[in-house]
Design a protein around this motif. Sequence first.
Motif, PDB file in Angstrom:
ATOM      1  N   TYR A  32       1.864 -73.519  48.074  1.00  0.00           N
ATOM      2  CA  TYR A  32       1.404 -73.950  46.759  1.00  0.00           C
ATOM      3  C   TYR A  32       0.954 -72.734  45.952  1.00  0.00           C
ATOM      4  O   TYR A  32       0.331 -71.816  46.488  1.00  0.00           O
ATOM      5  N   SER A  33       1.275 -72.732  44.676  1.00  0.00           N
ATOM      6  CA  SER A  33       0.849 -71.658  43.791  1.00  0.00           C
ATOM      7  C   SER A  33       0.536 -72.256  42.421  1.00  0.00           C
ATOM      8  O   SER A  33       0.743 -73.452  42.181  1.00  0.00           O
ATOM      9  N   GLY A  34       0.053 -71.424  41.499  1.00  0.00           N
ATOM     10  CA  GLY A  34      -0.277 -71.908  40.160  1.00  0.00           C
ATOM     11  C   GLY A  34      -1.386 -72.940  40.209  1.00  0.00           C
ATOM     12  O   GLY A  34      -2.340 -72.840  40.981  1.00  0.00           O
ATOM     13  N   ASN A  35      -1.273 -73.974  39.378  1.00  0.00           N
ATOM     14  CA  ASN A  35      -2.295 -75.014  39.316  1.00  0.00           C
ATOM     15  C   ASN A  35      -2.330 -75.915  40.538  1.00  0.00           C
ATOM     16  O   ASN A  35      -3.271 -76.694  40.716  1.00  0.00           O
ATOM     17  N   ASP A  36      -1.302 -75.816  41.386  1.00  0.00           N
ATOM     18  CA  ASP A  36      -1.280 -76.625  42.604  1.00  0.00           C
ATOM     19  C   ASP A  36      -2.091 -75.993  43.729  1.00  0.00           C
ATOM     20  O   ASP A  36      -2.329 -76.632  44.755  1.00  0.00           O
ATOM     21  N   ALA A  37      -2.495 -74.728  43.566  1.00  0.00           N
ATOM     22  CA  ALA A  37      -3.229 -74.012  44.604  1.00  0.00           C
ATOM     23  C   ALA A  37      -4.675 -73.798  44.182  1.00  0.00           C
ATOM     24  O   ALA A  37      -5.048 -74.032  43.028  1.00  0.00           O
ATOM     25  N   VAL A  38      -5.483 -73.356  45.120  1.00  0.00           N
ATOM     26  CA  VAL A  38      -6.865 -73.012  44.780  1.00  0.00           C
ATOM     27  C   VAL A  38      -6.860 -71.770  43.894  1.00  0.00           C
ATOM     28  O   VAL A  38      -5.870 -71.038  43.806  1.00  0.00           O
ATOM     29  N   SER A  39      -7.968 -71.533  43.230  1.00  0.00           N
ATOM     30  CA  SER A  39      -8.090 -70.404  42.315  1.00  0.00           C
ATOM     31  C   SER A  39      -7.763 -69.084  43.004  1.00  0.00           C
ATOM     32  O   SER A  39      -8.022 -68.903  44.204  1.00  0.00           O
ATOM     33  N   THR A  40      -7.200 -68.153  42.248  1.00  0.00           N
ATOM     34  CA  THR A  40      -6.911 -66.830  42.805  1.00  0.00           C
ATOM     35  C   THR A  40      -8.182 -66.007  42.984  1.00  0.00           C
ATOM     36  O   THR A  40      -8.169 -64.998  43.702  1.00  0.00           O
ATOM     37  N   PHE A  41      -9.283 -66.413  42.353  1.00  0.00           N
ATOM     38  CA  PHE A  41     -10.537 -65.651  42.400  1.00  0.00           C
ATOM     39  C   PHE A  41     -11.618 -66.482  43.071  1.00  0.00           C
ATOM     40  O   PHE A  41     -11.665 -67.702  42.937  1.00  0.00           O
ATOM     41  N   ASP A  42     -12.495 -65.797  43.796  1.00  0.00           N
ATOM     42  CA  ASP A  42     -13.659 -66.456  44.370  1.00  0.00           C
ATOM     43  C   ASP A  42     -14.801 -65.451  44.420  1.00  0.00           C
ATOM     44  O   ASP A  42     -14.581 -64.237  44.506  1.00  0.00           O
ATOM     45  N   ALA A  43     -16.008 -65.936  44.362  1.00  0.00           N
ATOM     46  CA  ALA A  43     -17.194 -65.090  44.442  1.00  0.00           C
ATOM     47  C   ALA A  43     -18.297 -65.864  45.129  1.00  0.00           C
ATOM     48  O   ALA A  43     -18.368 -67.096  45.047  1.00  0.00           O
ATOM     49  N   GLY A  44     -19.166 -65.150  45.807  1.00  0.00           N
ATOM     50  CA  GLY A  44     -20.248 -65.820  46.500  1.00  0.00           C
ATOM     51  C   GLY A  44     -21.240 -64.837  47.074  1.00  0.00           C
ATOM     52  O   GLY A  44     -21.323 -63.680  46.653  1.00  0.00           O
ATOM     53  N   LEU A  45     -21.993 -65.306  48.061  1.00  0.00           N
ATOM     54  CA  LEU A  45     -23.019 -64.506  48.714  1.00  0.00           C
ATOM     55  C   LEU A  45     -22.776 -64.509  50.215  1.00  0.00           C
ATOM     56  O   LEU A  45     -22.219 -65.467  50.768  1.00  0.00           O
ATOM     57  N   THR A  46     -23.212 -63.437  50.877  1.00  0.00           N
ATOM     58  CA  THR A  46     -23.128 -63.370  52.324  1.00  0.00           C
ATOM     59  C   THR A  46     -24.408 -62.771  52.870  1.00  0.00           C
ATOM     60  O   THR A  46     -25.047 -61.935  52.214  1.00  0.00           O
ATOM     61  N   ALA A  47     -24.791 -63.200  54.052  1.00  0.00           N
ATOM     62  CA  ALA A  47     -25.982 -62.663  54.715  1.00  0.00           C
ATOM     63  C   ALA A  47     -25.797 -62.816  56.217  1.00  0.00           C
ATOM     64  O   ALA A  47     -25.123 -63.743  56.684  1.00  0.00           O
ATOM     65  N   GLY A  48     -26.395 -61.887  56.966  1.00  0.00           N
ATOM     66  CA  GLY A  48     -26.261 -61.979  58.410  1.00  0.00           C
ATOM     67  C   GLY A  48     -27.101 -60.955  59.128  1.00  0.00           C
ATOM     68  O   GLY A  48     -27.916 -60.240  58.531  1.00  0.00           O
ATOM     69  N   ALA A  49     -26.896 -60.881  60.436  1.00  0.00           N
ATOM     70  CA  ALA A  49     -27.681 -59.977  61.269  1.00  0.00           C
ATOM     71  C   ALA A  49     -26.808 -59.483  62.417  1.00  0.00           C
ATOM     72  O   ALA A  49     -25.807 -60.111  62.792  1.00  0.00           O
ATOM     73  N   GLY A  50     -27.203 -58.353  62.981  1.00  0.00           N
ATOM     74  CA  GLY A  50     -26.466 -57.791  64.095  1.00  0.00           C
ATOM     75  C   GLY A  50     -27.212 -56.623  64.705  1.00  0.00           C
ATOM     76  O   GLY A  50     -28.409 -56.425  64.461  1.00  0.00           O
ATOM     77  N   VAL A  51     -26.489 -55.842  65.510  1.00  0.00           N
ATOM     78  CA  VAL A  51     -27.070 -54.664  66.155  1.00  0.00           C
ATOM     79  C   VAL A  51     -26.063 -53.522  66.096  1.00  0.00           C
ATOM     80  O   VAL A  51     -24.852 -53.741  65.964  1.00  0.00           O
ATOM     81  N   ALA A  52     -26.569 -52.289  66.195  1.00  0.00           N
ATOM     82  CA  ALA A  52     -25.720 -51.096  66.210  1.00  0.00           C
ATOM     83  C   ALA A  52     -26.242 -50.137  67.276  1.00  0.00           C
ATOM     84  O   ALA A  52     -27.460 -50.040  67.492  1.00  0.00           O
ATOM     85  N   TYR A  53     -25.298 -49.422  67.915  1.00  0.00           N
ATOM     86  CA  TYR A  53     -25.673 -48.494  68.987  1.00  0.00           C
ATOM     87  C   TYR A  53     -24.796 -47.256  68.900  1.00  0.00           C
ATOM     88  O   TYR A  53     -23.561 -47.363  68.816  1.00  0.00           O
ATOM     89  N   PRO A  54     -25.397 -46.050  68.889  1.00  0.00           N
ATOM     90  CA  PRO A  54     -24.598 -44.823  68.784  1.00  0.00           C
ATOM     91  C   PRO A  54     -24.072 -44.358  70.139  1.00  0.00           C
ATOM     92  O   PRO A  54     -24.765 -44.435  71.154  1.00  0.00           O
ATOM     93  N   ILE A  55     -22.850 -43.878  70.133  1.00  0.00           N
ATOM     94  CA  ILE A  55     -22.252 -43.218  71.298  1.00  0.00           C
ATOM     95  C   ILE A  55     -21.692 -41.895  70.778  1.00  0.00           C
ATOM     96  O   ILE A  55     -20.606 -41.857  70.182  1.00  0.00           O
ATOM     97  N   GLY A  56     -22.442 -40.823  70.981  1.00  0.00           N
ATOM     98  CA  GLY A  56     -22.070 -39.552  70.368  1.00  0.00           C
ATOM     99  C   GLY A  56     -22.234 -39.664  68.857  1.00  0.00           C
ATOM    100  O   GLY A  56     -23.244 -40.152  68.351  1.00  0.00           O
ATOM    101  N   ARG A  57     -21.203 -39.261  68.120  1.00  0.00           N
ATOM    102  CA  ARG A  57     -21.240 -39.371  66.664  1.00  0.00           C
ATOM    103  C   ARG A  57     -20.804 -40.751  66.184  1.00  0.00           C
ATOM    104  O   ARG A  57     -21.014 -41.115  65.030  1.00  0.00           O
ATOM    105  N   ILE A  58     -20.194 -41.530  67.052  1.00  0.00           N
ATOM    106  CA  ILE A  58     -19.700 -42.858  66.690  1.00  0.00           C
ATOM    107  C   ILE A  58     -20.822 -43.883  66.842  1.00  0.00           C
ATOM    108  O   ILE A  58     -21.597 -43.839  67.801  1.00  0.00           O
TER     109      ILE A  58
END
Length: 245
Positions: A173-199
Amino acid sequence: MRSFRQILKVALSAAACCLISHTAQAQLSLGLKGGVNFSTMNAQNSNISNFEDRIAPNFAVVFNYRLGPAFSIQAEPGFSSRGATVRPNQPEPGIIITPGSLYQRTMKGVVKVNYFELPIVAQYRPHLTEKLEAIISAGPEIRFRTGPQKLETTTATYVSGEQKSVVTTTKSYSGNDAVSTFDAGLTAGAGVAYPIGRIKIFLEGRYHLGLYNLASNTDDNRSDAVKIHNRGASAVLGVTVPIFK
């Protein structure tokens, strides 16, 4: 309008001054991340409302600009496959075709929408141990559909519980038969990070709240207008490497 432009100019100037003041201690890191979306859709005033999660991939390039020991800004341009799984509200009743033989049919639809996605998040990264960091992220995101919207329908038939056939069809589906080509919103979350050398390796989960009506080709001003929004969570694994300081 003039006052709005003045406010915008002051805000941009303040942001520029803030970035310049942090240049001496700022560090830019470059990286990659990839994972899965658990995406769905929220629909109002639609004859389709029984959306379930669709599991699909995502990946992105990561630009992390550290402003201080525990704060950074991160941009993540990349690819994100979203959509939803749709099942009938009620299963079809079985039909007895011969004594002891029950014919049944099940249907499942999968809405597939691929996006170029750009989240820009502020991050708070306090140390949990000497090396292990926590990651708390929040910010806006925009996305642009990169191709037609697809609906994949799978119909399976069973006789006395034994699967006899599976037929899958795909429509675009494309055009008016499909969802909008643009979207915008918000995101939030959590996690962890760990260094190994420079990475630095990180693992993060987020929730995504779409705010733009994907059915924007309808009349949004009507009280009974169809409204569809992206929803869902994601989990990613990634790495970053500092490229200059």
